[in-house]
Design an enzyme around this catalytic site. Structure first.
Site, mmCIF file in Angstrom:
data_model
loop_
_atom_site.group_PDB
_atom_site.id
_atom_site.type_symbol
_atom_site.label_atom_id
_atom_site.label_comp_id
_atom_site.label_asym_id
_atom_site.label_seq_id
_atom_site.Cartn_x
_atom_site.Cartn_y
_atom_site.Cartn_z
ATOM 1 N N HIS A 70 -16.833 -8.809 -0.492
ATOM 2 C CA HIS A 70 -15.846 -9.574 -1.258
ATOM 3 C C HIS A 70 -14.567 -9.801 -0.458
ATOM 4 O O HIS A 70 -14.030 -10.915 -0.411
ATOM 5 C CB HIS A 70 -15.550 -8.833 -2.562
ATOM 6 C CG HIS A 70 -14.699 -9.589 -3.525
ATOM 7 N ND1 HIS A 70 -13.327 -9.464 -3.570
ATOM 8 C CD2 HIS A 70 -15.018 -10.472 -4.508
ATOM 9 C CE1 HIS A 70 -12.843 -10.226 -4.530
ATOM 10 N NE2 HIS A 70 -13.847 -10.853 -5.114
ATOM 11 N N ASP B 127 -8.343 -5.554 -0.880
ATOM 12 C CA ASP B 127 -9.664 -5.850 -1.423
ATOM 13 C C ASP B 127 -10.638 -4.748 -1.003
ATOM 14 O O ASP B 127 -10.255 -3.579 -0.929
ATOM 15 C CB ASP B 127 -10.119 -7.229 -0.912
ATOM 16 C CG ASP B 127 -11.037 -7.947 -1.893
ATOM 17 O OD1 ASP B 127 -12.156 -7.450 -2.098
ATOM 18 O OD2 ASP B 127 -10.642 -8.983 -2.436
ATOM 19 N N SER C 19 -11.856 -15.283 -8.081
ATOM 20 C CA SER C 19 -11.685 -14.602 -6.796
ATOM 21 C C SER C 19 -11.728 -15.581 -5.638
ATOM 22 O O SER C 19 -11.076 -15.371 -4.613
ATOM 23 C CB SER C 19 -12.791 -13.564 -6.586
ATOM 24 O OG SER C 19 -12.481 -12.336 -7.181
#
Length: 397
Positions: free
Chosen positions: A188, A157, A343
């Site tokens: 994130h 990520d 996600s």
């Protein structure tokens, strides 16, 4: 017809049959002049090494022929459980020679990859309670499959803040393939990691955590970085004896890519259970990768009312749904925050998959089928030709 003419026709047909494909994919996000080249399955490691040497000579010759200053064309080579490929930047003449090479299966443009989430604001935490109860009426979290002891989580990520307090010293920095900032400057990656393996917000509360950074501070990377990350994770797990005891969350997407799908599947076959996001385009998951790979666990997004999230991708490639909206989890610098999207759904599946794999001793490629067996058929209006299964951790509650 003369024998000579027949031979010419024969060799012309043979050339067409043997020529590799330059795959015509969605042009959005294509990086000009950059390519992914995948070898045929029958190619040995020695033949692959020989091909790479040929490639370097060909690249140098074609640049010299056009009086172009030399640049290193090849950027990476990979062997993921026998899947051999490479990436680089090459001129048109070199690409044509690559396509004509007898050992090449296909070539496709390198493309951007990016996070698959939509950031929201709110004040709700509910995902863990929902996946641990059959009925949508409880507010606690229950697990009878342990807390992920002896499981390692690889997060590919934007990186992970390994000093986040909720990771209780279990996180380590793996590799940075994105930039020169060895931390998560986007948020994130730390958020998804918290849902998988945070002490307060996660499922694998005792798992080891490994950060693999392939996205920059803006949440962008490319296919080359992604496959580099997969390759690094497999090698790291192999060196540490972690194959068969590891999980990976991929909350990323790019346009449909055969190379991305194949590399992801081979990584799972090597010994890491992989959960991937279906995507947030409100269309069929078949148009995006790695969510369009049928062999990995593709996750759609559900709401608090057990309906498909309006933006979640759908279709027969979606294996099951998981909570997605207003998911509170970890952020860098010991902060927490709320995000929404597939996600955020995918880490729930990654975490429960790790519990099941550890407790029942399942091979990574068998975990998704087991999750679908446990899942509750409660999703309303899941979309055309789409499962109605919602992730459940089998707690009995």
């Amino acid at each position: 017809m003369s024998i000579f003419k027949m031979m010419l026709i024969y060799f012309a047909i043979l050339w067409v049959v043997n020529a590799a494909q330059l795959l015509d994919i969605d042009p959005q996000g294509v990086i000009p002049g950059a390519y992914i080249v995948v070898m045929k399955d029958r190619v040995s490691s020695l033949e692959f090494s020989s091909h790479v040497r040929w490639l370097k000579r060909t690249h140098r010759r074609n640049l010299a022929k056009r009086a172009i200053p030399f640049t290193e064309g090849l950027s990476a080579t990979w062997d993921i459980a026998g899947w051999q490929a490479y990436s680089g930047s090459f001129d048109e003449d070199t690409v044509q020679e690559i396509l004509n090479h007898e050992n090449v299966e296909f070539v496709e443009p390198n493309k951007e990859m990016q996070v698959a989430s939509t950031i929201k604001q709110g004040n709700v935490t509910w995902g863990l309670s929902r996946i641990s109860h059959k009925e949508n009426s409880s507010h606690d979290y229950v697990s009878t499959y342990g807390e992920g002891e002896n499981i390692t989580f690889y997060g590919i990520d934007s990186g992970i803040d390994i000093n986040q307090a909720d990771f209780t010293g279990r996180a380590r920095w793996g590799i940075n393939l994105a930039d020169h900032v060895d931390t998560d400057c986007n948020g994130h990656g730390t958020h998804t990691a918290g849902t998988v393996a945070g002490q307060k917000f996660g499922i694998l509360k005792k798992a080891s955590i490994v950060s693999i950074k392939i996205l920059d501070c803006y949440g962008y990377g490319d296919i080359t970085r992604y496959i580099n990350g997969l390759n690094w994770a497999i090698n790291d797990a192999k060196e540490r004896g972690l194959l068969g005891k590891s999980v990976m969350n991929i909350s990323l997407k790019t346009g449909r890519s055969r190379a991305v799908n194949e590399a992801t599947v081979r990584a799972q076959e090597a010994g890491i259970f992989i959960a991937v996001a279906a995507g947030n385009q409100a269309t069929s998951a078949e148009f995006y990768s790695p969510g369009s790979a049928p062999e990995v666990c593709t996750v759609g997004a559900s709401t608090r009312n057990d309906t498909k999230a309006i933006f979640s991708n759908y279709g027969e490639l979606v294996d099951l749904f998981a909570p997605r909206e207003y998911i509170r989890s970890t952020l860098p610098h010991n902060l927490t925050g709320l995000m929404s999207g597939t996600s955020m759904a995918t880490p729930h599946v990654c975490g429960v998959g790790g519990l099941i794999m550890a407790t029942e001793g399942l091979a990574p490629e068998k975990v998704c089928d087991r999750l679908k067996e446990l899942a509750n058929p409660t999703i309303q209006n899941p979309g055309f030709n789409t499962t109605n299964k919602l992730l459940y951790n089998g707690s009995g509650a």
